[in-house]
Design a protein around this motif. Structure first.
Motif, PDB file in Angstrom:
ATOM      1  N   MET A   1      16.808  43.641 -26.204  1.00  0.00           N
ATOM      2  CA  MET A   1      16.375  42.807 -25.087  1.00  0.00           C
ATOM      3  C   MET A   1      16.311  41.347 -25.522  1.00  0.00           C
ATOM      4  N   ARG A   2      16.720  40.458 -24.612  1.00  0.00           N
ATOM      5  CA  ARG A   2      16.632  39.040 -24.906  1.00  0.00           C
ATOM      6  C   ARG A   2      16.323  38.284 -23.622  1.00  0.00           C
ATOM      7  N   VAL A   3      15.755  37.093 -23.768  1.00  0.00           N
ATOM      8  CA  VAL A   3      15.487  36.234 -22.621  1.00  0.00           C
ATOM      9  C   VAL A   3      15.399  34.794 -23.100  1.00  0.00           C
ATOM     10  N   ASP A   4      15.778  33.896 -22.237  1.00  0.00           N
ATOM     11  CA  ASP A   4      15.637  32.455 -22.458  1.00  0.00           C
ATOM     12  C   ASP A   4      14.265  32.045 -21.920  1.00  0.00           C
ATOM     13  N   LEU A   5      13.627  31.090 -22.572  1.00  0.00           N
ATOM     14  CA  LEU A   5      12.333  30.574 -22.107  1.00  0.00           C
ATOM     15  C   LEU A   5      12.500  29.092 -21.830  1.00  0.00           C
ATOM     16  N   ASN A   6      12.379  28.692 -20.566  1.00  0.00           N
ATOM     17  CA  ASN A   6      12.622  27.298 -20.193  1.00  0.00           C
ATOM     18  C   ASN A   6      11.383  26.634 -19.613  1.00  0.00           C
ATOM     19  N   ALA A   7      11.396  25.309 -19.618  1.00  0.00           N
ATOM     20  CA  ALA A   7      10.305  24.535 -19.014  1.00  0.00           C
ATOM     21  C   ALA A   7      10.859  23.242 -18.440  1.00  0.00           C
ATOM     22  N   ASP A   8      10.214  22.756 -17.386  1.00  0.00           N
ATOM     23  CA  ASP A   8      10.555  21.481 -16.766  1.00  0.00           C
ATOM     24  C   ASP A   8       9.850  20.380 -17.544  1.00  0.00           C
ATOM     25  N   VAL A   9      10.604  19.459 -18.100  1.00  0.00           N
ATOM     26  CA  VAL A   9      10.041  18.420 -18.972  1.00  0.00           C
ATOM     27  C   VAL A   9      10.644  17.053 -18.633  1.00  0.00           C
ATOM     28  N   GLY A  10      10.148  16.030 -19.336  1.00  0.00           N
ATOM     29  CA  GLY A  10      10.649  14.675 -19.122  1.00  0.00           C
ATOM     30  C   GLY A  10      10.281  14.109 -17.770  1.00  0.00           C
ATOM     31  N   GLU A  11       9.149  14.541 -17.215  1.00  0.00           N
ATOM     32  CA  GLU A  11       8.791  14.135 -15.853  1.00  0.00           C
ATOM     33  C   GLU A  11       7.800  12.969 -15.800  1.00  0.00           C
ATOM     34  N   SER A  12       7.391  12.460 -16.956  1.00  0.00           N
ATOM     35  CA  SER A  12       6.551  11.259 -16.976  1.00  0.00           C
ATOM     36  C   SER A  12       7.399  10.049 -16.581  1.00  0.00           C
ATOM     37  N   PHE A  13       6.755   9.014 -16.060  1.00  0.00           N
ATOM     38  CA  PHE A  13       7.495   7.790 -15.743  1.00  0.00           C
ATOM     39  C   PHE A  13       6.530   6.612 -15.732  1.00  0.00           C
ATOM     40  N   GLY A  14       7.016   5.481 -16.263  1.00  0.00           N
ATOM     41  CA  GLY A  14       6.166   4.294 -16.309  1.00  0.00           C
ATOM     42  C   GLY A  14       4.854   4.585 -17.001  1.00  0.00           C
ATOM     43  N   ALA A  15       3.761   4.264 -16.304  1.00  0.00           N
ATOM     44  CA  ALA A  15       2.426   4.489 -16.863  1.00  0.00           C
ATOM     45  C   ALA A  15       1.894   5.884 -16.555  1.00  0.00           C
ATOM     46  N   HIS A  16       2.683   6.704 -15.891  1.00  0.00           N
ATOM     47  CA  HIS A  16       2.226   8.020 -15.445  1.00  0.00           C
ATOM     48  C   HIS A  16       2.675   9.096 -16.424  1.00  0.00           C
ATOM     49  N   HIS A  17       1.714   9.744 -17.072  1.00  0.00           N
ATOM     50  CA  HIS A  17       2.014  10.798 -18.033  1.00  0.00           C
ATOM     51  C   HIS A  17       1.879  12.154 -17.357  1.00  0.00           C
ATOM     52  N   ILE A  18       2.945  12.933 -17.403  1.00  0.00           N
ATOM     53  CA  ILE A  18       2.970  14.247 -16.771  1.00  0.00           C
ATOM     54  C   ILE A  18       3.413  15.284 -17.802  1.00  0.00           C
ATOM     55  N   ILE A 217      16.419  39.327 -14.574  1.00  0.00           N
ATOM     56  CA  ILE A 217      16.335  37.928 -14.971  1.00  0.00           C
ATOM     57  C   ILE A 217      16.981  37.679 -16.341  1.00  0.00           C
ATOM     58  N   ASP A 218      17.449  36.445 -16.490  1.00  0.00           N
ATOM     59  CA  ASP A 218      18.030  35.982 -17.752  1.00  0.00           C
ATOM     60  C   ASP A 218      17.133  34.965 -18.448  1.00  0.00           C
ATOM     61  N   THR A 219      16.287  34.291 -17.659  1.00  0.00           N
ATOM     62  CA  THR A 219      15.466  33.212 -18.194  1.00  0.00           C
ATOM     63  C   THR A 219      14.108  33.194 -17.508  1.00  0.00           C
ATOM     64  N   ALA A 243       6.689  42.056 -28.762  1.00  0.00           N
ATOM     65  CA  ALA A 243       7.142  43.255 -28.072  1.00  0.00           C
ATOM     66  C   ALA A 243       8.615  43.562 -28.352  1.00  0.00           C
ATOM     67  N   GLY A 244       9.211  42.793 -29.266  1.00  0.00           N
ATOM     68  CA  GLY A 244      10.588  43.054 -29.644  1.00  0.00           C
ATOM     69  C   GLY A 244      11.639  42.370 -28.796  1.00  0.00           C
ATOM     70  N   VAL A 245      11.220  41.412 -27.984  1.00  0.00           N
ATOM     71  CA  VAL A 245      12.160  40.659 -27.147  1.00  0.00           C
ATOM     72  C   VAL A 245      12.672  39.450 -27.925  1.00  0.00           C
ATOM     73  N   SER A 246      13.977  39.274 -27.977  1.00  0.00           N
ATOM     74  CA  SER A 246      14.571  38.117 -28.640  1.00  0.00           C
ATOM     75  C   SER A 246      14.548  36.944 -27.667  1.00  0.00           C
ATOM     76  N   VAL A 247      13.909  35.853 -28.040  1.00  0.00           N
ATOM     77  CA  VAL A 247      13.798  34.672 -27.188  1.00  0.00           C
ATOM     78  C   VAL A 247      14.819  33.646 -27.663  1.00  0.00           C
ATOM     79  N   ARG A 248      15.880  33.450 -26.868  1.00  0.00           N
ATOM     80  CA  ARG A 248      16.986  32.587 -27.259  1.00  0.00           C
ATOM     81  C   ARG A 248      17.517  31.830 -26.055  1.00  0.00           C
ATOM     82  N   ALA A 249      18.094  30.666 -26.323  1.00  0.00           N
ATOM     83  CA  ALA A 249      18.721  29.882 -25.257  1.00  0.00           C
ATOM     84  C   ALA A 249      19.895  30.636 -24.662  1.00  0.00           C
ATOM     85  N   MET A 250      20.247  30.319 -23.416  1.00  0.00           N
ATOM     86  CA  MET A 250      21.345  31.003 -22.742  1.00  0.00           C
ATOM     87  C   MET A 250      22.662  30.844 -23.494  1.00  0.00           C
TER      88      MET A 250
END
Length: 252
Positions: A1-18, A217-219, A243-250
């Motif tokens: 079993m394998r799955v990719d783990l992704n996140a939404d990033v780079g969303e800060s801008f100017g003086a706003h840290h997200i 699902i793939d990711t 649990a034996g799941v391989s976590v790798r990029a697509m």
């Protein structure tokens, strides 16, 4: 079993840290980087690409509606041409900065309202897929399982990645529950890990009313702007690997 783990990033801008991008990069395998329309700015974009490269995390573009005030989570009505150009512009921005840093773009994942609308709107989905294919036919397009977006990706000759959400509640039809509804966001790490494992192992999850859903699902996504997202991603990866799941990029 394998799955990719992704996140939404780079969303800060100017003086706003997200978000908590630095912490997330130690756990995720793919990063969806904003291009400045719903979040992010040129310097944040470049810094985030560099951060992903330093951690060996695959880089993807995260295009959204041009709506900083609403963080791209408000629905907007565009023509198919407008939507295609909007997405093309943002993919090109992330791909260009990535190339300048010696990184090849792996995937595209639409953000917020654009993502959810494209799941059910075949015209919008087709516009997004055309934009992705115009930039690079080898790019992977992320979307909800059984969605119009993934159908459009395959029709355009793109590789489609079915995305699951361990930290979000589902409606009985497989759509994500709207954020303003009670119970839409899940933050208990034990619950999130258990849901993720069931999605990966059994291709199943319970909807908000208990209806059983079958989702291949793939990711898996962890939302970067969720408080404590870095800790949640770390727990999630630890739980999957234990649990034996391989976590790798697509693309790995």
């Amino acid at each position: 079993m394998r799955v990719d783990l992704n996140a939404d990033v780079g969303e800060s801008f100017g003086a706003h840290h997200i978000g908590c991008d630095a912490g997330l990069m130690t756990a995720i395998t793919s990063a969806n980087i904003a291009a400045g329309f719903h979040g992010g700015d040129p310097s944040v974009l470049r810094d985030t690409v560099r951060l992903a490269k330093a951690h060996g995390v695959a880089v993807g573009a995260h295009p959204g509606f041009q709506d900083l005030a609403g963080f791209g989570r408000r629905e907007m009505r565009l023509t198919a041409r407008e939507a295609e150009d909007l997405v093309l512009y943002q993919i090109a921005a992330v791909a260009g900065v990535a190339a300048a840093e010696g990184v090849k773009l792996q995937h595209v994942k639409p953000h917020g309202a654009l993502y959810n609308m494209a799941a059910r709107d075949s015209v919008l989905a087709g516009a997004i897929a055309r934009a992705v294919a115009a930039v690079d036919q080898s790019l992977i397009l992320y979307g909800l399982p059984n969605s119009e977006l993934l159908k459009a990706a395959r029709a355009a000759g793109l590789k489609a990645a079915s995305e699951g959400f361990a930290d979000r509640a589902y409606e009985p039809d497989g759509a994500l529950m709207m954020r303003r509804k009670s119970g839409a966001l899940l933050s208990d790490p034990d619950v999130v890990v258990a849901r993720a494992l069931r999605l990966v192992r059994e291709h199943a999850v319970a909807a908000s009313d208990g209806t059983p859903l079958t989702l291949h699902i793939d990711t898996l996504c962890v939302h970067g702007d969720t408080p404590g997202a870095d800790r949640l991603a770390a727990r999630l990866r630890q739980g999957l690997e234990a649990a034996g799941v391989s976590v790798r990029a697509m693309s790995d």
